[in-house]
Every structure is written in C-alpha cells, then in structure tokens.
Design an enzyme around this catalytic site. Structure first.
Site, short mmCIF file in Angstrom:
data_model
loop_
_atom_site.label_atom_id
_atom_site.label_comp_id
_atom_site.label_asym_id
_atom_site.label_seq_id
_atom_site.Cartn_x
_atom_site.Cartn_y
_atom_site.Cartn_z
CG ASP A 178 -0.31 -7.18 16.19
OD1 ASP A 178 -0.70 -6.05 15.87
OD2 ASP A 178 -0.92 -7.97 16.94
CG ASN A 192 1.43 3.50 6.30
OD1 ASN A 192 0.71 4.26 5.81
ND2 ASN A 192 1.77 2.24 6.28
CE1 TYR A 231 -9.19 4.37 8.41
CE2 TYR A 231 -10.38 6.07 7.47
CZ TYR A 231 -9.24 5.35 7.56
OH TYR A 231 -8.03 5.47 6.79
CG ASP A 250 2.97 -4.98 6.76
OD1 ASP A 250 2.70 -3.83 6.15
OD2 ASP A 250 2.03 -5.77 6.83
N GLY A 276 0.65 -1.35 -0.09
CA GLY A 276 -0.02 0.01 0.05
C GLY A 276 0.84 1.26 -0.04
CB ILE A 277 0.23 4.64 1.20
CG1 ILE A 277 -1.36 4.50 0.79
CG2 ILE A 277 0.89 6.18 0.92
CD1 ILE A 277 -2.27 5.60 1.33
N GLY A 278 2.38 2.60 2.44
CA GLY A 278 3.57 2.51 3.20
C GLY A 278 4.84 2.20 2.37
N1 LIG Z 1 -6.20 4.19 0.96
C1 LIG Z 1 -6.71 5.47 1.21
O1 LIG Z 1 -7.51 6.23 0.68
C2 LIG Z 1 -6.11 6.17 2.69
C3 LIG Z 1 -6.77 7.47 2.81
C4 LIG Z 1 -6.33 8.03 4.12
C5 LIG Z 1 -5.52 7.32 5.14
N2 LIG Z 1 -5.14 6.28 4.95
C6 LIG Z 1 -4.37 5.60 5.97
O2 LIG Z 1 -3.13 5.22 5.16
C7 LIG Z 1 -2.42 3.98 6.03
C8 LIG Z 1 -2.05 2.87 4.85
O3 LIG Z 1 -3.18 2.97 4.24
P1 LIG Z 1 -3.38 1.81 2.77
O4 LIG Z 1 -4.30 2.36 2.03
O5 LIG Z 1 -1.67 1.80 2.42
O6 LIG Z 1 -3.60 0.31 3.28
P2 LIG Z 1 -3.42 -1.29 2.93
O7 LIG Z 1 -4.33 -1.84 3.23
O8 LIG Z 1 -2.83 -1.19 1.41
O9 LIG Z 1 -1.95 -1.29 3.73
C9 LIG Z 1 -1.98 -1.32 5.00
C10 LIG Z 1 -0.79 -2.27 5.50
O10 LIG Z 1 -0.68 -2.20 6.96
C11 LIG Z 1 -0.25 -3.66 7.53
N3 LIG Z 1 -1.04 -3.78 8.61
C12 LIG Z 1 -2.13 -4.18 9.13
N4 LIG Z 1 -2.40 -4.27 10.27
C13 LIG Z 1 -1.25 -4.34 11.03
C14 LIG Z 1 -0.59 -4.51 12.19
N5 LIG Z 1 -1.55 -4.98 13.35
N6 LIG Z 1 0.89 -4.55 12.51
C15 LIG Z 1 1.52 -4.01 11.27
N7 LIG Z 1 0.89 -3.83 10.03
C16 LIG Z 1 -0.35 -3.99 9.82
C17 LIG Z 1 -0.95 -4.53 6.26
O11 LIG Z 1 -0.39 -5.75 6.37
C18 LIG Z 1 -0.67 -3.51 5.10
O12 LIG Z 1 0.61 -3.95 4.47
C19 LIG Z 1 -3.42 3.64 7.00
O13 LIG Z 1 -3.26 4.18 8.23
C20 LIG Z 1 -4.88 4.30 6.43
O14 LIG Z 1 -5.76 4.46 7.19
C21 LIG Z 1 -5.52 5.48 3.69
#
Ligand SMILES: NC(=O)c1ccc[n+]([C@@H]2O[C@H](COP(=O)([O-])OP(=O)(O)OC[C@H]3O[C@@H](n4cnc5c(N)ncnc54)[C@H](O)[C@@H]3O)[C@@H](O)[C@H]2O)c1
Length: 265
Positions: free
Chosen positions: A67, A94, A155, A39, A18-20
């Site tokens: 975690d 993130n 959320y 992760d 994802g964004i991370g």
């Molecule tokens: N995608 C969007 O539109 C959006 C918008 C605003 C904010 N965000 C925020 O950006 C951040 C990343 O979102 P994303 O879209 O990349 O999500 P994503 O679901 O694509 O990725 C999330 C990552 O977090 C990991 N993860 C989940 N639970 C975990 C845990 N307990 N410990 C460690 N790692 C864990 C997952 O394995 C995954 O690699 C989040 O905090 C999300 O709320 C996303």
C-alpha cells in the site's frame, strides 16, 4: 547520458494491472533482469505473475503486496526487491486512482504514495543498490497535470503536485549528489479501468456533466503505447524533465516557460 536498460532491476508501484503492468512487460522486452510489481491487489498480482511467466519465463518478476500510502508497506517492496534481485535501478511511481468522491484517499495514493516512493528511491535504495553509474525514477502524472480539469479538480491537483515535486527532486543539484535522474511521464487518456469505470467517481452531478463533455474530445490510446514512451524516456531523457504520451504519438517534452516571460516589459 544514455541509460542502458539491459540487465537492470525495476520496481513498479501499481504494477499488477493497467498501464503499470504494460511498463513491466515493455521493460522485460528491453532486457531487464527482474521486476517487482508492488500493488495492493493480490488477484491482479498473481494474474500478472502468471502472464509474465508465460511470456518471459520464470524468475523475472515478483509481486509484493504494497500500500503506497503507508511508508513501511512501500519500503517492504524495496526490501524484497534487493533481497531477491540484489539491485534496484529503475523505480516507477505509477500507482494512482481517479476518484474525487474519496479525495483524501486519492491524495494519499497519488501524492503521498509518490513522495514515499521518491524519498525511498532517491535517498536510500537506488544510490545504494544501483548496478550501473545511474538510476532512474519516473513519476506518473497525467495530461490532467498540465491543464485544468473541471470534471475532476482534485485528481487534477494531485497530478499537478507530481510535476512540482518531481521537477524539484529532479533538479541537477540532487542528481549530482545521488546520480538518480527523476522524470515525469504524463499519459493522455488510456484504455484501462481507470477510464472505463470513471462514472460516479466525481464530486457529484455537475462534475459528471462536465465529465461527459470533457472525455469525448480527447484521443484514446492503448496502454502499450504509453509503455513504449516510458522505455524511450528512461533511455534518453534528462533529469527534471516532463513528457507527454498521448494519442499513440511519440512522447514529447512539456516545458514550463519561466514566469518572467509573462512579466510586463
Ligand atoms: N488510464 C488513463 O487514462 C491515465 C491517464 C493519465 C494518467 N494515468 C495514471 O497512470 C497511473 C496508472 O493508471 P491506470 O490507468 O493503469 O490505472 P488502473 O486503475 O488500471 O491501475 C492502477 C493500479 O494501481 C493499484 N493501486 C491502487 N491503489 C494502490 C495502493 N494504495 N498501493 C499500491 N497499488 C495501488 C491498483 O491495484 C492497480 O493495479 C495512475 O497514476 C493514473 O493516474 C492514467
């Protein structure tokens, strides 16, 4: 003060996809020496390491199964980072999920996880292991952290919480004693599984209905745009500030007006 990214070491929770993962790659493009992807997903972790190896060469990244809801587990990623890279300068809290159907877990990841990371980074690991004068923590909120979201109220609450805690830990009082600046980045709707798999992750039918009308109105951006915004604020933003990155635009600061502005004159 301008923060120089070159040769620094970063730790990113939820950094394996994802964004991370885009934050990791953009920081590497800007010259960081090493990055830890902390992760929970081993498959994403191994895949991300392979991608980074191909694009940036060997020894730039490690994956640590983490975690963030468990303090000891999250601390394991900090310990491994300083063992391998000797320093820690940048932390991005993130990891996050969007699923009001399992809201206790959502709060545990989105709020407790950010608190664990912030306390570990601010109070111990960054002051002790930073390689320059200053360290940085960026906590990830959302545009749902600055405006109500009728489709995912819990959320939304977790993302409001990230702003309150980051502005408080990011107060100049804490900066002066730790030399760690704390920022918040609020992405707009971004193309990742968090958005593409959103249906069925609400409190039930009326919330799903609200979801359909809500998401259609918002601009969607690529995660790479958010990563560019991340590097921009790490370099330039001051502690305690909140930044919005939405719709492929440059990040802009979100400023909460003092409550007294609204008091009757
Ligand atoms: N995608 C969007 O539109 C959006 C918008 C605003 C904010 N965000 C925020 O950006 C951040 C990343 O979102 P994303 O879209 O990349 O999500 P994503 O679901 O694509 O990725 C999330 C990552 O977090 C990991 N993860 C989940 N639970 C975990 C845990 N307990 N410990 C460690 N790692 C864990 C997952 O394995 C995954 O690699 C989040 O905090 C999300 O709320 C996303």
């Amino acid at each position: 003060m301008y923060f120089k990214i070159d040769c620094k070491v970063a730790l990113i929770s939820g950094g394996a996809s994802g964004i991370g993962l885009r934050y990791a790659k953009e920081l590497l493009r800007n010259g960081i020496r090493g990055v830890t992807l902390a992760d929970i997903n081993d498959y994403f972790g191994e895949k991300a390491l392979e991608e980074i190896r191909k694009e940036f060469g060997p020894n730039k990244a490690i994956y640590v199964k983490t975690d963030v809801t468990n303090r000891e587990s999250y601390e394991g990623a900090f310990k491994k980072t300083v063992e391998v890279f000797k320093n820690l300068d940048i932390l991005i809290n993130n990891a996050g999920i969007l699923n009001d159907g399992i809201w206790e877990k959502e709060i545990a990841i989105n709020v407790n996880g950010v608190i664990h990371g912030t306390l570990l980074g601010l109070e111990t690991y960054i002051p002790k292991y930073k390689s320059g004068d200053e360290g940085v923590i960026v906590n990830i909120s959302s545009i749902a952290g600055v405006k109500e979201s009728n489709h995912v109220p819990i959320y939304c609450a977790t993302k409001f919480a990230v702003i309150g805690l980051s502005k408080s830990f990011g107060h100049i009082f804490h900066y002066n004693r730790t030399k760690v600046k704390i920022l918040v980045l609020c992405p707009g709707v971004t193309e990742t599984p968090l958005i593409s798999d959103i249906h069925g992750k609400s409190l039930g039918p009326p919330y799903e209905e609200a979801m359909n009308s809500h998401l259609g109105d918002l601009p969607i951006q690529k995660p790479e745009n958010v990563a560019v915004a991340m590097v921009n604020i790490i370099k330039n933003a001051q502690t305690g500030t909140v930044w919005i990155a939405e719709g492929e635009e440059e990040p802009y600061e979100f400023i909460l007006p003092p409550r007294q502005n609204f008091a009757p004159k």
